[in-house]
Design a protein around this motif. Structure first.
Motif, PDB file in Angstrom:
ATOM      1  N   THR A 188      27.430  49.064  49.028  1.00  0.00           N
ATOM      2  CA  THR A 188      26.602  48.383  50.019  1.00  0.00           C
ATOM      3  C   THR A 188      27.434  47.967  51.223  1.00  0.00           C
ATOM      4  O   THR A 188      27.018  48.144  52.380  1.00  0.00           O
ATOM      5  N   ARG A 216      17.893  47.302  45.027  1.00  0.00           N
ATOM      6  CA  ARG A 216      17.198  46.433  45.984  1.00  0.00           C
ATOM      7  C   ARG A 216      18.180  45.738  46.911  1.00  0.00           C
ATOM      8  O   ARG A 216      17.947  45.649  48.122  1.00  0.00           O
ATOM      9  N   LYS A 217      19.284  45.239  46.350  1.00  0.00           N
ATOM     10  CA  LYS A 217      20.273  44.559  47.175  1.00  0.00           C
ATOM     11  C   LYS A 217      20.874  45.507  48.210  1.00  0.00           C
ATOM     12  O   LYS A 217      21.103  45.145  49.366  1.00  0.00           O
ATOM     13  N   SER A 273      18.063  46.392  50.922  1.00  0.00           N
ATOM     14  CA  SER A 273      17.688  45.243  51.755  1.00  0.00           C
ATOM     15  C   SER A 273      18.835  44.756  52.636  1.00  0.00           C
ATOM     16  O   SER A 273      18.619  43.930  53.531  1.00  0.00           O
ATOM     17  N   SER A 274      20.046  45.274  52.426  1.00  0.00           N
ATOM     18  CA  SER A 274      21.191  44.893  53.262  1.00  0.00           C
ATOM     19  C   SER A 274      21.293  45.730  54.529  1.00  0.00           C
ATOM     20  O   SER A 274      22.042  45.383  55.448  1.00  0.00           O
ATOM     21  N   HIS A 286      19.614  47.448  57.890  1.00  0.00           N
ATOM     22  CA  HIS A 286      18.497  47.124  58.771  1.00  0.00           C
ATOM     23  C   HIS A 286      18.287  48.120  59.910  1.00  0.00           C
ATOM     24  O   HIS A 286      17.259  48.054  60.583  1.00  0.00           O
ATOM     25  N   THR A 332      25.886  41.503  53.964  1.00  0.00           N
ATOM     26  CA  THR A 332      25.013  42.096  52.954  1.00  0.00           C
ATOM     27  C   THR A 332      24.345  41.003  52.110  1.00  0.00           C
ATOM     28  O   THR A 332      24.577  39.812  52.316  1.00  0.00           O
ATOM     29  N   LYS A 333      23.566  41.430  51.128  1.00  0.00           N
ATOM     30  CA  LYS A 333      22.902  40.505  50.212  1.00  0.00           C
ATOM     31  C   LYS A 333      23.786  40.120  49.030  1.00  0.00           C
ATOM     32  O   LYS A 333      23.356  39.358  48.154  1.00  0.00           O
TER      33      LYS A 333
END
Length: 287
Positions: free
Chosen positions: A22, A53-54, A57-58, A60, A263-264
């Motif tokens: 990520t 998901r992490k 969703s990180s 954009h 990131t998440k």
């Protein structure tokens, strides 16, 4: 997938390295300045839904699309690689790229997940192959095939000159058309199986033997290791210890943490350090 005006990037990720993957993609997103869109194809080796998901969703940027590629035994058998299935660890998954992406994709950038992309990846994408199958970087630790601790130990038997440069496989620009035409994946796996007792780094051994005369050297800044401090890296590759390990004492950790914070993920939330930490805690009575 449309190959027009789009950069294709492939990486192979298992769950312990989801956080690093990520962060790598986030650094790539942050430094991409050229006009092309980016299709990131992730070969999924057991990522949990939470990790997926992490990761998604990180990211954009509307220029970046993430596509998940799943490998299983049945699929590999369909590809004609069934007899080699037991050898296909995550390190080998880059050899499946020509089979997992559409035939319309003529080239890809392969990236390990334990790195930071600090330059516009479009500059790497626009490099030319000439008559070569891949573009890569000479490994700064294993410079030649004759290196006794990580090179090609039986290079003489294979008819190779000891001064043949040894390339690192963490960053590759691949001409998929030539790769498919020349059956490179099958040749590499077969080479490793036939020379098993000499192999230390499985994918690097086979690729360096099979492509010894079919690769061109990139600017070394496209694959720098943490001990190199005299250049500004385009890609920083954390070979060996990783900056998510709690005992990591190498360079560029703060830079990694800067991108991680975008990131998440949180530091030490997930990574190779976990098993070691649990083992240490268990010795003092914790579970």
């Amino acid at each position: 997938m449309s190959a027009e005006n789009e950069i294709f990037i492939v990486c192979a990720v298992d769950n312990p390295y989801a956080m690093m993957a990520t962060t790598m993609i986030k650094s790539l997103e942050h430094n991409h300045q050229s006009h092309e869109g980016i299709q990131i194809c992730i070969i999924n080796n057991g990522l949990t839904k939470r990790s997926q998901r992490k990761l998604v969703s990180s990211i954009h940027s509307p220029k970046i699309t993430i596509d998940w590629l799943n490998v299983n035994e049945e699929y590999i058998i369909q590809l004609g690689l069934g007899e080699y299935y037991e050898s296909l660890t995550t390190h080998y998954y880059r050899l499946l790229i020509p089979y997992l992406v559409p035939d319309t994709v003529s080239k890809v950038i392969y990236l390990d997940c334990d790195l930071l992309v600090l330059e516009d990846i479009g500059k790497l994408w626009r490099q030319t192959f000439d008559d070569n199958v891949i573009l890569a970087i000479q490994d700064s630790r294993i410079k030649f095939v004759s290196c006794s601790w990580g090179g090609i130990n039986n290079y003489r038997e294979l008819g190779m000159d000891g001064k043949t440069k040894f390339f690192n496989t963490g960053v590759l620009l691949i001409d998929l058309k030539k790769w498919r035409e020349e059956d490179i994946s099958e040749k590499v796996i077969r080479c490793d199986e036939e020379n098993r007792k000499h192999v230390k780094y499985w994918d690097q051994y086979g690729l360096n033997v099979v492509l010894k005369d079919r690769w061109r050297e990139l600017d070394p800044r496209w694959n720098q290791f943490p001990e190199t401090l005299d250049v500004n890296p385009y890609i920083m590759h954390f070979v060996g210890k990783k900056p998510i390990d709690w005992m990591y004492d190498g360079n560029y950790k703060n830079l990694f943490l800067e991108y991680l914070s975008m990131t998440k993920w949180s530091l030490y939330e997930q990574g190779p350090f976990i098993k070691l930490t649990k083992k240490l805690l268990s010795t003092v009575g914790f579970r």
